[in-house]
Scaffold this active site. Structure first.
Site, PDB file in Angstrom:
ATOM      1  N   LYS A  20       0.914  -1.079  -0.018  1.00 59.17           N
ATOM      2  CA  LYS A  20      -0.030  -0.080  -0.275  1.00 59.17           C
ATOM      3  C   LYS A  20       0.899   1.176  -0.061  1.00 59.17           C
ATOM      4  O   LYS A  20       1.788   1.397   1.029  1.00 59.17           O
ATOM      5  CB  LYS A  20      -1.027  -0.280   1.157  1.00 59.17           C
ATOM      6  N   GLY A  24      -7.966   9.580   9.071  1.00 59.00           N
ATOM      7  CA  GLY A  24      -8.432   9.886  10.487  1.00 59.00           C
ATOM      8  C   GLY A  24      -9.723  10.931  11.144  1.00 59.00           C
ATOM      9  O   GLY A  24      -9.627  10.953  12.083  1.00 59.00           O
TER      10      GLY A  24
END
Lengths: 251, 66
Positions: free
Chosen positions: A96, A157
């Protein structure tokens, strides 16, 4: 396997990819991962003496494939080195790819990201890039050979959900690799929306690991992803301005 | 001789290899990777790669994240 997610020729039964950051401890993380049904989960690469070890053993025990990320990297050179170290440590050529511009937004740096993606593809990696929700950049990442594109819904987040659903639809409309919504999911309806917009999968961590009850939220996300996938394939009704009676008007 | 291992200066015996440094750190047999002055050292070369004086050695492993 019914309706599998296929990335670089590999099939996954779950369309929910999890991260492992933010969990209070490994026991909480384990319950959340099991409840999520995930088969692919990210880990970060850090110095050996840093805290947070033991996660690889946990994933191995649960039969979940570890997907290393390049979190914390600011330049293509840093990300390429981190990916190569991850390949050596985890014996996987999947990565990733994260190359962020600054700590305040954690937004992808498009120039460095594309450069790193190209280098890693050339080096034989299966590259899954975390990208902004820019359809042009997503196309460029696909053109250099990325195995999927992973646009953000909103910054990492934040739990702000999908701020520009139309951009996600545009990316989906033109991509021929899986589009995985990565970052910004706050609750189950965000995950469902990503799937309704046509994403192939959702990647999330904070929304589960920092929820008051991570295990319960993981189950909610799993159901949200499944519901959104079903709704997308079922073909929703067109939106109408005026009401349309669902009961007979005569008789 | 000295080398910087994960950011900390360490005194190493002359002729120390990457494997010596890993033993010093009590690194597990699996799940770690090593960069010597910014280049990955493959696992197969750990025993034979000597650490030059003043080198920077980074030993990484997977942790919770992402």
């Amino acid at each position: 396997m019914d309706d599998p997610l296929v990335i670089a020729g590999r099939e996954f039964g779950s369309r929910l990819i999890m991260g492992t950051g933010g969990a209070a401890n490994l026991a909480v993380l384990e319950r959340a991962l099991v409840a999520s049904g995930t088969e692919l989960t990210t880990v970060a690469m850090r110095r050996l003496d840093a805290s947070g070890g033991g996660v690889l053993d946990l994933l191995g025990r649960l039969g979940i494939t570890a997907l290393p990320n390049t979190a914390g990297c600011r330049t293509a050179a840093e990300a390429v080195l981190t990916a190569r170290l991850a390949r050596e440590a985890l014996e996987t050529d999947w990565v990733k790819l994260e190359v962020v511009a600054d700590d305040q937004t954690l937004l992808p740096d498009p120039v460095e990201l594309l450069d790193a993606a190209e280098q890693l593809v050339d080096d034989g990696f299966v590259v899954l890039p975390y990208t902004s929700d820019d359809p042009v950049l997503a196309s460029r990442l696909e053109q250099v050979g990325c195995a999927a594109v992973m646009p953000l819904g909103s910054p990492i987040g934040t739990g702000l959900g999908i701020r520009n659903p139309h951009n996600i639809e545009l990316i989906v409309a033109r991509a021929s690799v899986p589009v995985i919504l990565d970052a910004g999911v706050g609750t189950a309806s965000d995950a469902a929306l990503a799937m309704e917009l046509g994403c192939s999968a959702v990647l999330l961590a904070t929304a589960v690991t920092r929820a008051q009850d991570p295990e319960r939220m993981a189950a909610a996300m799993r159901a949200g992803v499944e519901a959104g996938r079903l709704a997308r394939s079922a073909g929703r009704i067109p939106k109408r301005f005026w009401a349309h009676a669902s009961s007979p008007a005569v008789g | 001789m000295k080398a910087k291992v994960n950011g900390l200066e360490r005194e190493l015996a002359d002729g120390s290899t990457v494997a010596t440094v890993l033993a010093l750190l009590e690194a597990p047999a699996r799940g770690v990777a090593v960069a010597l002055d910014g280049e990955v050292v493959p696992r197969a070369a750990w025993e034979t790669t000597t650490v030059p004086d003043g080198a920077a050695v980074e030993v990484l492993t997977a942790v919770q994240g992402g």
